[in-house]
Design an enzyme around this catalytic site. Structure first.
Site, PDB file in Angstrom:
ATOM      1  N   ASP A  96     -27.669 -17.870  -8.174  1.00 22.17           N
ATOM      2  CA  ASP A  96     -28.206 -18.306  -9.466  1.00 22.17           C
ATOM      3  C   ASP A  96     -27.385 -19.470 -10.029  1.00 22.17           C
ATOM      4  O   ASP A  96     -27.920 -20.504 -10.403  1.00 22.17           O
ATOM      5  CB  ASP A  96     -28.275 -17.143 -10.476  1.00 22.17           C
ATOM      6  CG  ASP A  96     -26.964 -16.370 -10.627  1.00 22.17           C
ATOM      7  OD1 ASP A  96     -25.971 -16.702  -9.940  1.00 22.17           O
ATOM      8  OD2 ASP A  96     -26.922 -15.419 -11.438  1.00 22.17           O
ATOM      9  N   ASP A  99     -19.964 -21.307 -10.300  1.00 23.97           N
ATOM     10  CA  ASP A  99     -19.013 -21.583 -11.377  1.00 23.97           C
ATOM     11  C   ASP A  99     -17.682 -21.996 -10.737  1.00 23.97           C
ATOM     12  O   ASP A  99     -17.477 -23.164 -10.418  1.00 23.97           O
ATOM     13  CB  ASP A  99     -18.896 -20.320 -12.238  1.00 23.97           C
ATOM     14  CG  ASP A  99     -18.090 -20.512 -13.501  1.00 23.97           C
ATOM     15  OD1 ASP A  99     -17.759 -21.659 -13.823  1.00 23.97           O
ATOM     16  OD2 ASP A  99     -17.779 -19.507 -14.172  1.00 23.97           O
ATOM     17  N   LYS A 127     -22.519 -25.408 -11.999  1.00 20.71           N
ATOM     18  CA  LYS A 127     -21.691 -25.639 -13.190  1.00 20.71           C
ATOM     19  C   LYS A 127     -20.361 -26.208 -12.716  1.00 20.71           C
ATOM     20  O   LYS A 127     -19.590 -25.547 -12.040  1.00 20.71           O
ATOM     21  CB  LYS A 127     -21.498 -24.317 -13.952  1.00 20.71           C
ATOM     22  CG  LYS A 127     -20.830 -24.487 -15.279  1.00 20.71           C
ATOM     23  CD  LYS A 127     -21.176 -23.372 -16.259  1.00 20.71           C
ATOM     24  CE  LYS A 127     -20.508 -22.067 -15.904  1.00 20.71           C
ATOM     25  NZ  LYS A 127     -20.808 -21.022 -16.926  1.00 20.71           N
ATOM     26  N   ASP A 155     -27.438 -13.395 -16.618  1.00 21.65           N
ATOM     27  CA  ASP A 155     -27.199 -12.397 -17.663  1.00 21.65           C
ATOM     28  C   ASP A 155     -25.913 -12.649 -18.433  1.00 21.65           C
ATOM     29  O   ASP A 155     -25.046 -13.404 -18.005  1.00 21.65           O
ATOM     30  CB  ASP A 155     -27.080 -11.010 -17.031  1.00 21.65           C
ATOM     31  CG  ASP A 155     -25.738 -10.823 -16.338  1.00 21.65           C
ATOM     32  OD1 ASP A 155     -25.389 -11.671 -15.493  1.00 21.65           O
ATOM     33  OD2 ASP A 155     -25.024  -9.856 -16.660  1.00 21.65           O
TER      34      ASP A 155
HETATM   35  P1  IMP Z   1     -18.071 -18.024  -9.174  1.00 16.73           P
HETATM   36  O1  IMP Z   1     -17.560 -17.174  -8.047  1.00 16.73           O
HETATM   37  O2  IMP Z   1     -17.021 -18.276 -10.211  1.00 16.73           O
HETATM   38  O3  IMP Z   1     -18.728 -19.292  -8.718  1.00 16.73           O
HETATM   39  O4  IMP Z   1     -19.087 -17.088  -9.918  1.00 16.73           O
HETATM   40  C1  IMP Z   1     -20.443 -17.281  -9.993  1.00 16.73           C
HETATM   41  C2  IMP Z   1     -21.027 -16.053 -10.650  1.00 16.73           C
HETATM   42  O5  IMP Z   1     -20.533 -15.917 -11.993  1.00 16.73           O
HETATM   43  C3  IMP Z   1     -22.524 -16.181 -10.762  1.00 16.73           C
HETATM   44  O6  IMP Z   1     -23.175 -15.578  -9.681  1.00 16.73           O
HETATM   45  C4  IMP Z   1     -22.810 -15.435 -12.052  1.00 16.73           C
HETATM   46  O7  IMP Z   1     -22.971 -14.059 -11.789  1.00 16.73           O
HETATM   47  C5  IMP Z   1     -21.575 -15.614 -12.889  1.00 16.73           C
HETATM   48  N1  IMP Z   1     -21.716 -16.723 -13.868  1.00 16.73           N
HETATM   49  C6  IMP Z   1     -21.003 -17.859 -13.915  1.00 16.73           C
HETATM   50  N2  IMP Z   1     -21.393 -18.654 -14.935  1.00 16.73           N
HETATM   51  C7  IMP Z   1     -22.405 -18.001 -15.533  1.00 16.73           C
HETATM   52  C8  IMP Z   1     -23.273 -18.330 -16.662  1.00 16.73           C
HETATM   53  O8  IMP Z   1     -23.188 -19.389 -17.305  1.00 16.73           O
HETATM   54  N3  IMP Z   1     -24.217 -17.409 -16.967  1.00 16.73           N
HETATM   55  C9  IMP Z   1     -24.359 -16.229 -16.284  1.00 16.73           C
HETATM   56  N4  IMP Z   1     -23.594 -15.896 -15.230  1.00 16.73           N
HETATM   57  C10 IMP Z   1     -22.617 -16.773 -14.857  1.00 16.73           C
HETATM   58 MG    MG Z   2     -24.275 -13.680  -9.805  1.00 18.13          MG
END
Ligand code: IMP
Ligand code: MG
Length: 171
Positions: A96, A99, A127, A155
């Site tokens: 989705d 981050d 992002k 969410d």
């Molecule tokens: P990463 O491992 O930090 O890239 O985490 C990504 C995960 O963090 C995504 O799959 C989401 O579950 C959650 N996440 C990060 N940013 C957001 C946001 O703005 N809204 C909702 N969920 C987010």
């Molecule tokens: Mg997720």
């Protein structure tokens, strides 16, 4: 009630998902494509995306959880693994939102070790601001710098996933 500001409408999303589907169809025409969705966030995007991919494919899902501090490298575990065979497959992991990038980095290592022919990523939203690892995402729906987004699968403490549009959540 938490305040929200509209970011992407159903129409914006649907238009972009069609474009992503067309690009994926072109790139995977002669492949053994296995599309893997990351639960729960990607469920809605995944359902719309695969309907726009016009070549043969298989579908499976994973679910991952972080061990306490998600910031520690490699600290993710599968709470649900895929069930299909990965040997020789061209894997496309559908997320989705990216981050820090740690979730996808961990998953790419995991699937490369399982005999996949290739492993690439498709995310609805990229992002950029908090990226911590070097990661190449082949298909990106929309780029944002920062902020917290909800709706269309995304969410905040399990709320707002069902909304058809995507919003910035205000404090
Ligand atoms: P990463 O491992 O930090 O890239 O985490 C990504 C995960 O963090 C995504 O799959 C989401 O579950 C959650 N996440 C990060 N940013 C957001 C946001 O703005 N809204 C909702 N969920 C987010
Ligand atoms: Mg997720």
């Amino acid at each position: 009630m938490a305040e929200k500001e509209l970011f992407l409408t159903q129409k914006d999303i649907s238009k972009r998902v069609k474009e992503l589907g067309a690009a994926i169809t072109k790139d995977y025409e002669n492949s053994r494509l296995l599309v893997i969705g990351i639960l729960n966030g990607a469920f809605m995007f995944m359902a719309d995306l695969v309907r726009e991919i016009k070549c043969g494919l298989e579908i499976d899902f994973v679910r991952v959880a972080s061990y306490g501090m998600a910031t520690i490298a490699g600290s993710l575990r599968f709470t649900k693994d895929i069930e299909l065979d990965t040997q020789g497959k061209d894997i496309l992991i559908v997320e989705d939102i990216v981050d820090t990038g740690r979730t996808l980095k961990h998953l790419s290592h995991s699937f490369e070790e399982r005999g996949a022919n290739s492993v690439r990523f498709c995310t609805l939203i990229d992002k950029k601001e908090r990226r911590e690892v070097d990661l190449s995402v082949a298909y990106v729906g929309f780029e944002v710098q920062s902020g917290f987004l909800v709706g269309y699968g995304l969410d905040c403490s399990e709320r707002f996933r069902h909304l058809p549009d995507i919003y910035y959540l205000k404090k």
